[in-house]
Design an enzyme around this catalytic site. Sequence first.
Site, short mmCIF file in Angstrom:
data_model
loop_
_atom_site.label_atom_id
_atom_site.label_comp_id
_atom_site.label_asym_id
_atom_site.label_seq_id
_atom_site.Cartn_x
_atom_site.Cartn_y
_atom_site.Cartn_z
N CYS A 55 30.79 42.09 42.73
CA CYS A 55 31.62 41.07 43.78
C CYS A 55 33.04 41.61 43.77
O CYS A 55 33.42 42.18 45.12
CB CYS A 55 32.22 39.68 43.59
SG CYS A 55 32.64 38.91 42.87
N GLU B 27 36.61 29.56 39.83
CA GLU B 27 35.66 29.23 38.75
C GLU B 27 36.52 29.43 37.18
O GLU B 27 36.89 30.54 37.11
CB GLU B 27 34.35 30.02 38.91
CG GLU B 27 33.60 29.63 40.45
CD GLU B 27 32.50 30.40 40.62
OE1 GLU B 27 32.02 31.52 40.16
OE2 GLU B 27 31.85 29.41 40.98
#
Length: 495
Positions: free
Chosen positions: A315, A469
């Site tokens: 990503c 995260e």
Amino acid sequence: MLFLRAGPSSAAVAVAARRAFLPPCAAMNTGSFTVWDALNFRGGSRVEPADSSGTEEAYEPATGRVIATFECSGKKEVDLAVKCSKLAFRVWRRKSGMQRSRVLLKAAQLIRERKDEIATVESINNGKSIFEARLDIDTCWQCLEYYAGLASSMAGEHIQLPHGSFGYTRREPLGVCVGIGAWNYPFQIACWKSAPALACGNSMVFKPSPFTPVSAVLLAEIYAQAGVPRGLFNVVQGGAATGEFLCQHPDVAKVSFTGSVPTGKKIMELSSKGVKPVTLELGGKSPLIIFSDCDLENAVKGAMMANFLSQGEVCCNGTRVFVQREILDKFTEEVVKQTQNIKIGDPLLEDTRMGPLINQPHLERVLGFIEEAKKQGAEVLCGGDVYVPEDPKLKNGYYMRPCVLGMPSHPCSLAFYGTAHHRFPSRDLQRAHRVVAELQAGVCYINNYNVSPVELPFGGYKMSGFGRENGRVTIEYYSQLKTVCVEMGNVESVF
Ligand SMILES: C[N+](C)(C)CCCC=O
């Protein structure tokens, strides 16, 4: 072993019956690995889903073989998983941070002990090299250890008010959290979502990508073995329909998603109906800026790390590399040389550094991007074509030679997509920090790329999502603040 519950769908019965006649254990080799066990995990055991929203097949990208056939969970199965999760939450939320910490530490230890096995499964199902899969698994047990350390640090404040009155805040868990994972880092994503969620006292229902259903169930077994209450961490398999049931479920308190921008938007829309908070870790096409005063050797290594981990299916990859003109030729020559030297092949071989892409449609999509870039004036400097390994068992794998494109000065559709993360090597640290301050990006790397210390928050800006995260801040994304106002005198009513 096979576990069945009352009332499974006829399709689930068919899958279970097929499995009953097949050998119980799977060989962990390229070309022979097959999963016979049920892939849902609910209430502390593997189960066949109670109902089905379709059947899926998972592949071994290196060979093109089907390694698992499974039913996608329907509404009934999702309801059951959420119900289990809710019951377990009631027990887990009452544990002290220290008690939760001990269980997470045990789970971390089990992941370390089973690292090779988990990495092998990941490598077979995703296609990434075993070398890289082991590094991924390291960030998993590290993540559990990190949040085990933070579990007992969840605390509120005491605030004095006039006349002896006071207030205090409690940091409380949210409830049943849903994690929806992507196929590029299947086990890592399950850990990066569940570790902070569980540390904060939540429970979780996790749905892996239907392309990579296998490893999340191993995590569920590990948590169960480590001593979480039955039903605290459940796995439901499926695609979009299963995801929709989860996002719309009234007893789900939060959704954390890793994946594409269009699916992220859909998840946000569905979750908004129940006013559920979401964390979105979405894709990007990040720029990598190489300054002329860089250490060239490190800059080239950084560019390789920025582009070719997990076959480039990452990503936050730095796919647009901007190089100062003075060093462009030398830099390009080195990058092309190192890219051509990447050992492509059987992902389970120790010296392989690049495996196949995730599946045939994705391979075709990537080849299509390259064709499109060429039409827009890009020059292929190496790779970009289908690769057929010599090993006959790999001839149906989804292999492609890693590609370097020389880009024209105008934007190509290949390059402009979203914004996630930037990095640039420079020896001039004043310049580095000055540029970082101006970048619209959630993560910036200076003089490195794609390293993942779990202590650092990870996530994007703009179309690449929000929420984080890892790092201490993620505690805030899996908890909520309750304010308690305490009156020590008489009530002064205005009426
Ligand atoms: C571990 N990495 C390389 C930072 C990737 C995180 C997940 C993104 O796809």
